[in-house]
Motif scaffolding. Structure first.
Motif, PDB file in Angstrom:
ATOM      1  N   VAL A 112      -3.243 -47.727 -51.389  1.00 32.41           N
ATOM      2  CA  VAL A 112      -4.523 -47.603 -52.107  1.00 32.41           C
ATOM      3  C   VAL A 112      -4.611 -48.668 -53.202  1.00 32.41           C
ATOM      4  N   ASN A 113      -3.520 -48.847 -53.926  1.00 32.49           N
ATOM      5  CA  ASN A 113      -3.477 -49.901 -54.948  1.00 32.49           C
ATOM      6  C   ASN A 113      -3.700 -51.277 -54.321  1.00 32.49           C
ATOM      7  N   ASN A 114      -3.015 -51.525 -53.205  1.00 35.08           N
ATOM      8  CA  ASN A 114      -3.121 -52.842 -52.562  1.00 35.08           C
ATOM      9  C   ASN A 114      -4.520 -53.111 -52.020  1.00 35.08           C
ATOM     10  N   ALA A 115      -5.213 -52.049 -51.627  1.00 36.54           N
ATOM     11  CA  ALA A 115      -6.604 -52.228 -51.167  1.00 36.54           C
ATOM     12  C   ALA A 115      -7.460 -52.781 -52.312  1.00 36.54           C
ATOM     13  N   LYS A 116      -7.253 -52.268 -53.503  1.00 38.69           N
ATOM     14  CA  LYS A 116      -8.016 -52.751 -54.670  1.00 38.69           C
ATOM     15  C   LYS A 116      -7.668 -54.207 -54.976  1.00 38.69           C
ATOM     16  N   VAL A 158     -10.447 -47.652 -48.310  1.00 36.08           N
ATOM     17  CA  VAL A 158      -9.122 -47.235 -48.816  1.00 36.08           C
ATOM     18  C   VAL A 158      -9.063 -47.367 -50.338  1.00 36.08           C
ATOM     19  N   SER A 159      -9.709 -48.371 -50.876  1.00 36.86           N
ATOM     20  CA  SER A 159      -9.690 -48.578 -52.332  1.00 36.86           C
ATOM     21  C   SER A 159     -10.329 -47.420 -53.091  1.00 36.86           C
ATOM     22  N   LYS A 160     -11.156 -46.636 -52.404  1.00 36.53           N
ATOM     23  CA  LYS A 160     -11.873 -45.528 -53.040  1.00 36.53           C
ATOM     24  C   LYS A 160     -11.186 -44.174 -52.830  1.00 36.53           C
TER      25      LYS A 160
END
Length: 199
Positions: free
Chosen positions: A100-104, A72-74
């Motif tokens: 997506v932000n929270n995955a990072k 998800v981060s990608k």
């Protein structure tokens, strides 16, 4: 004559709620992927009913790569645009971008603490808070623990992690046992809390 089990009244609206209540809600979670799943689902629920999200849970699982934070981060902008066309989830741009932000940010916590699990359980001293609620009216929307967790996550750059959202996460993932005392799951979850708590 079959005696009907007593359950928390919030779950009696439809069968999917009952299944979730009976099998998952309040059971201590020590798996990072499950924590990430609930971060996405609880964030998506903000302003909506939990039933809406439960009905779309399988859709979320497919869209968000089985809740793998690395994948998800990608997600690219192009991928996010395609997700926003998919009716299997709540098509809210802010919430999808937040996931997506929270995955990072999630990966950053894993790197710092060794796991997200170690991090989040530190807010309850690594053992579940077993409450003694007589009725749903006694269950708060937030607590000092969820306030502290929310504040720290926001400081780390997470989105859609207000104290109410994070208290729902703590309830779902067993950091607190908020089954009412006459619910048949109260004692079961309390005993699970003893056996599943990491030493």
């Amino acid at each position: 004559m079959k005696v009907e089990k007593i359950r928390c009244s919030w779950c009696l609206k439809f069968d999917q709620y009952i299944k979730y209540h009976d099998e998952e809600w309040g059971v201590p979670v020590h798996d990072d992927q499950t924590h990430f799943e609930f971060l996405i689902l609880e964030g998506a629920q903000a302003g909506l009913s939990w039933s809406t999200i439960l009905k779309k849970r399988e859709g979320y699982k497919k869209v968000f790569e089985n809740f793998d934070p690395n994948k998800v981060s990608k997600f690219t902008d192009k991928k996010i645009e395609s997700i926003l066309l998919n009716p299997a989830i709540v098509r809210n741009r802010l919430k999808v971008n937040a996931a997506v932000n929270n995955a990072k940010r999630f990966l950053e916590i894993q790197k710092e603490f060794g796991s997200f699990d170690i991090y989040i359980w530190s807010f309850v001293n690594h053992k579940p808070i077993i409450n003694h609620r007589k009725s749903l009216k006694e269950i708060p929307a937030t607590t000092k623990e969820s306030d502290a967790l929310s504040k720290d996550l926001i400081k780390r750059g997470f989105k859609f992690v207000g104290s109410t959202v994070m208290y729902a996460h703590m309830q779902a993932c067993g950091l607190v046992n908020d089954h009412v005392e006459d619910c048949y799951r109260y004692k079961e979850v309390s005993s699970l809390s003893q056996t599943l708590t990491k030493k």
